[in-house]
Design a protein around this motif. Structure first.
Motif, PDB file in Angstrom:
ATOM      1  N   LEU A 123       0.825  -1.204   0.000  1.00 12.79           N
ATOM      2  CA  LEU A 123       0.000   0.000   0.000  1.00 12.79           C
ATOM      3  C   LEU A 123       0.864   1.261   0.000  1.00 12.79           C
ATOM      4  O   LEU A 123       0.528   2.255  -0.651  1.00 12.79           O
ATOM      5  CB  LEU A 123      -0.937   0.003   1.215  1.00 12.79           C
ATOM      6  CG  LEU A 123      -2.085  -1.018   1.185  1.00 12.79           C
ATOM      7  CD1 LEU A 123      -2.851  -0.982   2.496  1.00 12.79           C
ATOM      8  CD2 LEU A 123      -3.028  -0.735   0.014  1.00 12.79           C
ATOM      9  N   PHE A 124       1.969   1.203   0.721  1.00 13.00           N
ATOM     10  CA  PHE A 124       2.892   2.338   0.740  1.00 13.00           C
ATOM     11  C   PHE A 124       3.496   2.556  -0.651  1.00 13.00           C
ATOM     12  O   PHE A 124       3.599   3.696  -1.137  1.00 13.00           O
ATOM     13  CB  PHE A 124       3.998   2.090   1.771  1.00 13.00           C
ATOM     14  CG  PHE A 124       5.018   3.177   1.844  1.00 13.00           C
ATOM     15  CD1 PHE A 124       4.738   4.385   2.474  1.00 13.00           C
ATOM     16  CD2 PHE A 124       6.273   3.004   1.270  1.00 13.00           C
ATOM     17  CE1 PHE A 124       5.688   5.402   2.537  1.00 13.00           C
ATOM     18  CE2 PHE A 124       7.230   4.016   1.329  1.00 13.00           C
ATOM     19  CZ  PHE A 124       6.930   5.210   1.961  1.00 13.00           C
ATOM     20  N   TYR A 125       3.909   1.475  -1.313  1.00 15.21           N
ATOM     21  CA  TYR A 125       4.434   1.585  -2.670  1.00 15.21           C
ATOM     22  C   TYR A 125       3.367   2.100  -3.633  1.00 15.21           C
ATOM     23  O   TYR A 125       3.647   2.922  -4.525  1.00 15.21           O
ATOM     24  CB  TYR A 125       4.950   0.236  -3.154  1.00 15.21           C
ATOM     25  CG  TYR A 125       6.225  -0.227  -2.484  1.00 15.21           C
ATOM     26  CD1 TYR A 125       7.132   0.698  -1.986  1.00 15.21           C
ATOM     27  CD2 TYR A 125       6.531  -1.578  -2.367  1.00 15.21           C
ATOM     28  CE1 TYR A 125       8.302   0.282  -1.372  1.00 15.21           C
ATOM     29  CE2 TYR A 125       7.698  -2.003  -1.752  1.00 15.21           C
ATOM     30  CZ  TYR A 125       8.577  -1.072  -1.258  1.00 15.21           C
ATOM     31  OH  TYR A 125       9.733  -1.477  -0.647  1.00 15.21           O
ATOM     32  N   MET A 126       2.138   1.611  -3.467  1.00 13.08           N
ATOM     33  CA  MET A 126       1.042   2.034  -4.331  1.00 13.08           C
ATOM     34  C   MET A 126       0.787   3.532  -4.207  1.00 13.08           C
ATOM     35  O   MET A 126       0.512   4.212  -5.201  1.00 13.08           O
ATOM     36  CB  MET A 126      -0.227   1.254  -3.992  1.00 13.08           C
ATOM     37  CG  MET A 126      -0.214  -0.190  -4.462  1.00 13.08           C
ATOM     38  SD  MET A 126      -1.592  -1.147  -3.780  1.00 13.08           S
ATOM     39  CE  MET A 126      -2.994  -0.138  -4.274  1.00 13.08           C
ATOM     40  N   VAL A 136       3.475   5.323  -6.209  1.00  7.68           N
ATOM     41  CA  VAL A 136       3.235   5.214  -7.649  1.00  7.68           C
ATOM     42  C   VAL A 136       2.056   6.080  -8.065  1.00  7.68           C
ATOM     43  O   VAL A 136       2.088   6.744  -9.114  1.00  7.68           O
ATOM     44  CB  VAL A 136       2.979   3.733  -8.026  1.00  7.68           C
ATOM     45  CG1 VAL A 136       2.546   3.618  -9.483  1.00  7.68           C
ATOM     46  CG2 VAL A 136       4.228   2.892  -7.778  1.00  7.68           C
ATOM     47  N   LEU A 137       1.014   6.094  -7.239  1.00  2.00           N
ATOM     48  CA  LEU A 137      -0.164   6.889  -7.558  1.00  2.00           C
ATOM     49  C   LEU A 137       0.159   8.380  -7.601  1.00  2.00           C
ATOM     50  O   LEU A 137      -0.289   9.104  -8.501  1.00  2.00           O
ATOM     51  CB  LEU A 137      -1.253   6.615  -6.520  1.00  2.00           C
ATOM     52  CG  LEU A 137      -2.649   7.172  -6.815  1.00  2.00           C
ATOM     53  CD1 LEU A 137      -3.216   6.528  -8.069  1.00  2.00           C
ATOM     54  CD2 LEU A 137      -3.593   6.911  -5.643  1.00  2.00           C
ATOM     55  N   LEU A 138       0.975   8.854  -6.652  1.00  2.00           N
ATOM     56  CA  LEU A 138       1.358  10.262  -6.644  1.00  2.00           C
ATOM     57  C   LEU A 138       2.211  10.608  -7.857  1.00  2.00           C
ATOM     58  O   LEU A 138       2.037  11.664  -8.478  1.00  2.00           O
ATOM     59  CB  LEU A 138       2.110  10.586  -5.351  1.00  2.00           C
ATOM     60  CG  LEU A 138       1.276  10.649  -4.068  1.00  2.00           C
ATOM     61  CD1 LEU A 138       2.176  10.845  -2.859  1.00  2.00           C
ATOM     62  CD2 LEU A 138       0.240  11.757  -4.153  1.00  2.00           C
ATOM     63  N   LEU A 139       3.152   9.728  -8.187  1.00  2.00           N
ATOM     64  CA  LEU A 139       4.023   9.980  -9.336  1.00  2.00           C
ATOM     65  C   LEU A 139       3.218  10.032 -10.637  1.00  2.00           C
ATOM     66  O   LEU A 139       3.386  10.944 -11.457  1.00  2.00           O
ATOM     67  CB  LEU A 139       5.097   8.905  -9.420  1.00  2.00           C
ATOM     68  CG  LEU A 139       6.060   9.005 -10.613  1.00  2.00           C
ATOM     69  CD1 LEU A 139       6.811  10.325 -10.584  1.00  2.00           C
ATOM     70  CD2 LEU A 139       7.039   7.831 -10.618  1.00  2.00           C
ATOM     71  N   LEU A 140       2.323   9.065 -10.816  1.00  2.00           N
ATOM     72  CA  LEU A 140       1.518   9.031 -12.038  1.00  2.00           C
ATOM     73  C   LEU A 140       0.540  10.202 -12.092  1.00  2.00           C
ATOM     74  O   LEU A 140       0.264  10.734 -13.169  1.00  2.00           O
ATOM     75  CB  LEU A 140       0.767   7.701 -12.128  1.00  2.00           C
ATOM     76  CG  LEU A 140       1.631   6.465 -12.373  1.00  2.00           C
ATOM     77  CD1 LEU A 140       0.777   5.209 -12.394  1.00  2.00           C
ATOM     78  CD2 LEU A 140       2.394   6.596 -13.693  1.00  2.00           C
TER      79      LEU A 140
END
Length: 338
Positions: A9-12, A15-19
């Motif tokens: 969830l932390f990785y997600m 990734v969500l912020l970057l995208l």
């Protein structure tokens, strides 16, 4: 398992912020300025207004004043607007559509329900057909019936969706006159209650048939290949040597081993429910998120396009997490490590 989920969830989130940043930058490169459009409309209707003042007003209203990164933070809800209020994604504000003049969340409510019903129903119908058919073809591998199914699935898999839709419209709607060509309700009818539900289902029938048919080819071949690999395992030969019934061998032993590659297919379809059948919804005139997304891109309605794009990304990330968790649940030999 819990530690693994929290780590993912932390990785997600990263990734969500970057995208989200990349998508926001891409859409802001388009030559679209809704503040300028609103200011021009007001000045055109009232000559006493000054364009520069109205332009600045709408820039502050939409949070478009300041640098690009500051506007991105406002869009997320991490930076205040000109009046000091926080009103972004984190506060539940998806923006205001330029085409509809309404909040994006209000516009997407009905299309999301239509897309959910259409895609989820088609997925369930496809699974109910492909699972038994794939298992049957694996058990009767090389037979005439298996060959006939493989030829049919190859033809169905090779045909584009819009070609299948056109052929089915010609056959079922024009020649046989069984279903309407397009739309979501009968023209000139004002049905209510259960009669309105039946009318809606009647108009959804042909799109559902097309979507189910287009799903059969790839899914059936996938299930068949997984079952063939599973039926060739030594544990299946041992189970048969012990005298177990063929039904027990196939469904209790072989199918469980075949679930490992199939589970990614199932979860992929389920998490893709909201992605919107853009082609089907546009051909049959269904008010779903796919059609709304297509119309938003055509009209440069960036607020709707960005909101739906972020939603699709979130679904893809959640689907990958669910797939990894399901692997560990289906096969205990697979250890989910943090």
């Amino acid at each position: 398992m819990l530690k693994y989920i929290l780590k993912r969830l932390f990785y997600m989130l990263g990734v969500l912020l970057l995208l989200s940043l990349l998508i926001y930058l891409v859409y802001n490169l388009l030559p679209v300025d809704k503040a300028a459009d609103m200011a021009m409309q007001e000045v055109a209707s009232n000559k006493n207004l000054i364009y520069a003042e109205r332009y600045l007003y709408w820039q502050r209203r939409f949070g478009l004043d300041g640098g690009l990164f500051l506007r991105y933070l406002r869009w997320l809800g991490l930076a205040p607007f000109y009046d000091g209020a926080f009103n972004g994604l984190l506060q539940g504000n998806l923006g205001t559509s330029v085409s509809y003049g309404k909040p994006v969340a209000e516009i997407l409510k009905a299309p999301l329900l239509n897309t959910l019903f259409l895609n989820l129903t088609a997925t369930l119908l496809a699974f109910s057909i492909t699972f038994p058919l794939g298992i049957f073809c694996a058990r009767k591998r090389g037979s005439k019936r298996d060959t006939a199914v493989q030829v049919g699935t190859i033809i169905g898999y090779s045909m584009p969706t819009f070609i299948v839709a056109i052929l089915f419209i010609w056959l079922f709607a024009i020649k046989l006159n069984l279903f309407p060509v397009s739309g979501m309700s009968s023209v000139g009818k004002d049905y209510t209650g259960f009669r309105a539900l039946l009318d809606r289902l009647y108009h959804f029938a042909l799109p559902l048939i097309v979507m189910t048919f287009c799903s059969l080819g790839g899914m059936t071949r996938y299930v068949r290949a997984s079952m063939i690999d599973s039926l060739s395992l030594d544990c299946i030969k041992t189970a048969r040597a012990k005298g177990l019934k063929e039904r027990t061998v196939v469904y209790s032993h072989a199918f469980r081993n075949a679930l490992i590659p199939i589970v990614s297919l199932v979860i992929g379809w389920l998490t893709g429910v909201f992605a919107g059948s853009i082609m089907i919804e546009n051909i049959f005139g269904i008010n779903g998120v796919g059609k709304v997304y297509f119309d938003a891109l055509t009209a440069n309605d960036n607020e709707i396009a960005i909101a739906l794009q972020m939603f699709y990304i979130l679904l893809a990330l959640v689907g990958n997490l669910l797939t990894d968790i399901a692997y560990g649940l289906v096969d205990p030999r697979i250890a989910v490590q943090a």
